[in-house]
Design a protein around this motif. Structure first.
Motif, PDB file in Angstrom:
ATOM      1  N   ALA A   1       0.845  -1.188   0.000  1.00 50.14           N
ATOM      2  CA  ALA A   1       0.000   0.000   0.000  1.00 50.14           C
ATOM      3  C   ALA A   1       0.881   1.238   0.000  1.00 50.14           C
ATOM      4  O   ALA A   1       1.875   1.308   0.727  1.00 50.14           O
ATOM      5  CB  ALA A   1      -0.925   0.007   1.213  1.00 50.14           C
ATOM      6  N   ILE A   2       0.523   2.206  -0.831  1.00 48.83           N
ATOM      7  CA  ILE A   2       1.163   3.516  -0.820  1.00 48.83           C
ATOM      8  C   ILE A   2       0.407   4.395   0.168  1.00 48.83           C
ATOM      9  O   ILE A   2      -0.807   4.574   0.046  1.00 48.83           O
ATOM     10  CB  ILE A   2       1.140   4.169  -2.215  1.00 48.83           C
ATOM     11  N   MET A   3       1.086   4.910   1.187  1.00 46.44           N
ATOM     12  CA  MET A   3       0.463   5.765   2.193  1.00 46.44           C
ATOM     13  C   MET A   3       0.843   7.219   1.912  1.00 46.44           C
ATOM     14  O   MET A   3       2.030   7.535   1.780  1.00 46.44           O
ATOM     15  CB  MET A   3       0.911   5.368   3.596  1.00 46.44           C
ATOM     16  N   LEU A   4      -0.143   8.098   1.813  1.00 43.02           N
ATOM     17  CA  LEU A   4       0.084   9.493   1.465  1.00 43.02           C
ATOM     18  C   LEU A   4       0.106  10.352   2.734  1.00 43.02           C
ATOM     19  O   LEU A   4      -0.943  10.579   3.359  1.00 43.02           O
ATOM     20  CB  LEU A   4      -0.997  10.005   0.510  1.00 43.02           C
ATOM     21  N   LEU A   5       1.297  10.793   3.106  1.00 46.54           N
ATOM     22  CA  LEU A   5       1.473  11.642   4.280  1.00 46.54           C
ATOM     23  C   LEU A   5       1.627  13.082   3.803  1.00 46.54           C
ATOM     24  O   LEU A   5       2.714  13.523   3.415  1.00 46.54           O
ATOM     25  CB  LEU A   5       2.694  11.189   5.077  1.00 46.54           C
ATOM     26  N   ALA A   6       0.514  13.806   3.797  1.00 44.78           N
ATOM     27  CA  ALA A   6       0.492  15.182   3.297  1.00 44.78           C
ATOM     28  C   ALA A   6       0.365  16.151   4.461  1.00 44.78           C
ATOM     29  O   ALA A   6      -0.512  16.003   5.304  1.00 44.78           O
ATOM     30  CB  ALA A   6      -0.675  15.358   2.327  1.00 44.78           C
TER      31      ALA A   6
ATOM     32  N   ASP B   1      -3.294   1.392  -3.849  1.00 45.30           N
ATOM     33  CA  ASP B   1      -2.649   0.105  -4.108  1.00 45.30           C
ATOM     34  C   ASP B   1      -1.360   0.239  -4.910  1.00 45.30           C
ATOM     35  O   ASP B   1      -0.493  -0.637  -4.849  1.00 45.30           O
ATOM     36  CB  ASP B   1      -3.606  -0.827  -4.853  1.00 45.30           C
ATOM     37  N   ASP B   2      -1.230   1.308  -5.693  1.00 48.12           N
ATOM     38  CA  ASP B   2      -0.026   1.496  -6.497  1.00 48.12           C
ATOM     39  C   ASP B   2       0.174   2.989  -6.756  1.00 48.12           C
ATOM     40  O   ASP B   2      -0.650   3.824  -6.377  1.00 48.12           O
ATOM     41  CB  ASP B   2      -0.106   0.710  -7.812  1.00 48.12           C
TER      42      ASP B   2
ATOM     43  N   ASP C   1       0.095   4.693  -9.549  1.00 49.68           N
ATOM     44  CA  ASP C   1      -0.872   5.319 -10.460  1.00 49.68           C
ATOM     45  C   ASP C   1      -2.121   5.750  -9.692  1.00 49.68           C
ATOM     46  O   ASP C   1      -2.615   6.871  -9.862  1.00 49.68           O
ATOM     47  CB  ASP C   1      -1.255   4.347 -11.578  1.00 49.68           C
ATOM     48  N   ALA C   2      -2.621   4.871  -8.834  1.00 46.24           N
ATOM     49  CA  ALA C   2      -3.800   5.204  -8.041  1.00 46.24           C
ATOM     50  C   ALA C   2      -3.477   6.296  -7.025  1.00 46.24           C
ATOM     51  O   ALA C   2      -4.296   7.188  -6.763  1.00 46.24           O
ATOM     52  CB  ALA C   2      -4.322   3.959  -7.336  1.00 46.24           C
ATOM     53  N   ALA C   3      -2.259   6.255  -6.457  1.00 43.02           N
ATOM     54  CA  ALA C   3      -1.858   7.286  -5.507  1.00 43.02           C
ATOM     55  C   ALA C   3      -1.778   8.655  -6.179  1.00 43.02           C
ATOM     56  O   ALA C   3      -2.202   9.673  -5.614  1.00 43.02           O
ATOM     57  CB  ALA C   3      -0.512   6.922  -4.888  1.00 43.02           C
ATOM     58  N   ARG C   4      -1.241   8.679  -7.388  1.00 44.48           N
ATOM     59  CA  ARG C   4      -1.153   9.946  -8.122  1.00 44.48           C
ATOM     60  C   ARG C   4      -2.550  10.503  -8.413  1.00 44.48           C
ATOM     61  O   ARG C   4      -2.788  11.710  -8.264  1.00 44.48           O
ATOM     62  CB  ARG C   4      -0.382   9.743  -9.432  1.00 44.48           C
ATOM     63  N   ARG C   5      -3.472   9.634  -8.819  1.00 44.86           N
ATOM     64  CA  ARG C   5      -4.837  10.095  -9.108  1.00 44.86           C
ATOM     65  C   ARG C   5      -5.481  10.680  -7.856  1.00 44.86           C
ATOM     66  O   ARG C   5      -6.151  11.718  -7.907  1.00 44.86           O
ATOM     67  CB  ARG C   5      -5.685   8.950  -9.664  1.00 44.86           C
ATOM     68  N   TRP C   6      -5.284  10.011  -6.714  1.00 43.15           N
ATOM     69  CA  TRP C   6      -5.876  10.524  -5.474  1.00 43.15           C
ATOM     70  C   TRP C   6      -5.260  11.870  -5.115  1.00 43.15           C
ATOM     71  O   TRP C   6      -5.959  12.816  -4.752  1.00 43.15           O
ATOM     72  CB  TRP C   6      -5.649   9.520  -4.335  1.00 43.15           C
ATOM     73  N   PHE C   7      -3.946  11.945  -5.226  1.00 41.49           N
ATOM     74  CA  PHE C   7      -3.225  13.180  -4.894  1.00 41.49           C
ATOM     75  C   PHE C   7      -3.737  14.339  -5.751  1.00 41.49           C
ATOM     76  O   PHE C   7      -4.063  15.418  -5.240  1.00 41.49           O
ATOM     77  CB  PHE C   7      -1.730  12.961  -5.115  1.00 41.49           C
ATOM     78  N   GLU C   8      -3.824  14.119  -7.049  1.00 39.77           N
ATOM     79  CA  GLU C   8      -4.216  15.198  -7.958  1.00 39.77           C
ATOM     80  C   GLU C   8      -5.673  15.593  -7.815  1.00 39.77           C
ATOM     81  O   GLU C   8      -6.051  16.733  -8.109  1.00 39.77           O
ATOM     82  CB  GLU C   8      -3.907  14.787  -9.404  1.00 39.77           C
ATOM     83  N   ALA C   9      -6.497  14.672  -7.327  1.00 44.09           N
ATOM     84  CA  ALA C   9      -7.909  14.991  -7.109  1.00 44.09           C
ATOM     85  C   ALA C   9      -8.143  15.772  -5.822  1.00 44.09           C
ATOM     86  O   ALA C   9      -9.147  16.489  -5.696  1.00 44.09           O
ATOM     87  CB  ALA C   9      -8.732  13.705  -7.090  1.00 44.09           C
ATOM     88  N   HIS C  10      -7.221  15.664  -4.866  1.00 44.64           N
ATOM     89  CA  HIS C  10      -7.463  16.238  -3.554  1.00 44.64           C
ATOM     90  C   HIS C  10      -6.481  17.344  -3.158  1.00 44.64           C
ATOM     91  O   HIS C  10      -6.794  18.143  -2.262  1.00 44.64           O
ATOM     92  CB  HIS C  10      -7.408  15.141  -2.481  1.00 44.64           C
TER      93      HIS C  10
ATOM     94  N   PRO D   1       5.326   4.814   2.728  1.00 46.18           N
ATOM     95  CA  PRO D   1       4.852   6.184   2.938  1.00 46.18           C
ATOM     96  C   PRO D   1       5.549   7.182   2.004  1.00 46.18           C
ATOM     97  O   PRO D   1       6.764   7.113   1.794  1.00 46.18           O
ATOM     98  CB  PRO D   1       5.209   6.473   4.402  1.00 46.18           C
ATOM     99  N   LEU D   2       4.763   8.102   1.458  1.00 43.81           N
ATOM    100  CA  LEU D   2       5.277   9.226   0.695  1.00 43.81           C
ATOM    101  C   LEU D   2       4.920  10.498   1.444  1.00 43.81           C
ATOM    102  O   LEU D   2       3.783  10.666   1.885  1.00 43.81           O
ATOM    103  CB  LEU D   2       4.668   9.250  -0.714  1.00 43.81           C
TER     104      LEU D   2
END
Length: 349
Positions: free
Chosen positions: A236-241, A269-270, A272-281, A308-309
């Protein structure tokens, strides 16, 4: 089995308990239905030494069952955070609310009524009735399964219905006529301190003279282990913003599944999905993330490898952070939320 043998098991166990049992556990003083219930739920799949500080903090936050039943789920999960197996906390909260609504804020002294409450199974119901009121009910937790499997030489994984049925019969056969609260605690103490999974202290056991596993040299092989299979892995890619004032963007997890209803980092999950979530939010450059060390965590049925990113100084897109399930949280306020233990550890660094 003769009546004399049954009496031998219970009487020897109680004599041992009087001399060597654990009498200083906090839920024994006083032994109330609420404290017994709370300890039984916390002790499921968790060691006593881990539970004791959580038990104290939980009681400080929710001194009575009514206090627990009228609290919010977030308040309950915040006190439970780090103890794991969070379905226990959600069930505890739901059961307390039911007791407030249907049982005047108390646990019912009735086996079927207890069994109807979320998170209470046959053994837990028996433990509450026997320890809180001295009622004559057997228990069959992991410690008792191990003791009875060895004492009676029962072959087969205790999780199968046939073996479990046999062990329940033995548990009922051994019940003494009185001192049920002490007897129930004695069974758990014996399994936790002498009849342990590995390197049991058989010669100190009060019932070793009649133990089938000991006499047949089968102590290490009983109880029969669950048939094993390799744990699957998930990444899992975890987004720490973080925003420009150091607040962290957290997302409430769905009400079912792993870490249900807890607050955690958004995940994908990957990449590509992490980038889409990031760019949407979020506003910013996804590719400027700092990759933090992998964070592994093992559940009962799979192994999770978290990557984690980390971004700093981000701004949300319009509306992000106003959602009840997605919000910016100051680090000093994290203690008020229920967070998975590995996420809390990550955010503490």
């Amino acid at each position: 089995m003769t009546r004399a043998t049954e009496d031998h098991f219970a009487s020897r166990l109680l004599t041992w308990f009087d001399q060597s049992g654990r009498h200083d556990l906090p839920w024994l003083h006083p032994r109330t239905p609420y404290r017994v219930w709370l300890s039984e739920i916390m002790l499921q799949q968790t060691q006593v030494k881990t539970v004791i500080p959580y038990f104290a903090r939980f009681l400080e936050a929710f001194p009575t069952l009514r206090d627990l039943g009228t609290a919010s789920l977030d308040e309950v999960l915040a006190q439970w955070s780090g103890l794991g197996y969070y379905a226990r906390a959600r069930n505890l909260h739901a059961a307390a609310r039911t007791c407030v609504e249907l049982h005047e804020g108390d646990l019912p002294r009735d086996f079927d009524a207890l069994l109807a409450l979320p998170g209470i199974g046959r053994s837990t119901a028996g433990a509450i009735l026997s320890q809180a009121w001295g009622d004559r009910f057997p228990i069959l937790d992991g410690n008792v399964k191990r003791v009875l499997s060895r004492y009676h030489g029962v072959t087969g994984w205790p999780g199968t219905p046939a073996v479990e049925k046999q062990l329940w019969r033995f548990a009922a056969d051994h019940l003494p006529a009185d001192r049920m609260a002490d007897y129930t605690q004695a069974q758990m103490d014996l399994g936790a301190t002498l009849c342990t999974r590995h390197d049991p202290a058989c010669m100190l056991c009060p019932v070793h003279d009649d133990c089938v596993a000991l006499s047949e040299g089968r102590v290490e092989e009983l109880p029969t282990s669950k048939p094993g299979k390799p744990l699957p892995e998930r990444i899992a890619i975890m987004l720490l913003a973080e925003n420009d004032v150091g607040q962290v963007l957290l997302q409430r997890r769905p009400p079912t599944g792993i870490w249900a209803s807890l607050w955690s980092l958004p995940e994908a999950d990957d990449h590509d999905a992490a980038r889409r979530w990031f760019e949407a939010h979020l506003q910013g450059d996804y590719d400027r993330a700092e990759a933090l060390p992998e964070l592994p965590h093992v559940f009962s049925h799979y192994r999770l490898r978290m990557h984690p990113l980390h971004w700093r100084g981000l701004a949300p897109r319009a509306g992000v952070g106003d959602n009840v399930d997605l919000r910016w949280i100051a680090r000093e306020d994290l203690i008020q939320l229920g967070l998975p233990a590995p996420i809390r550890k990550l955010l503490a660094n």
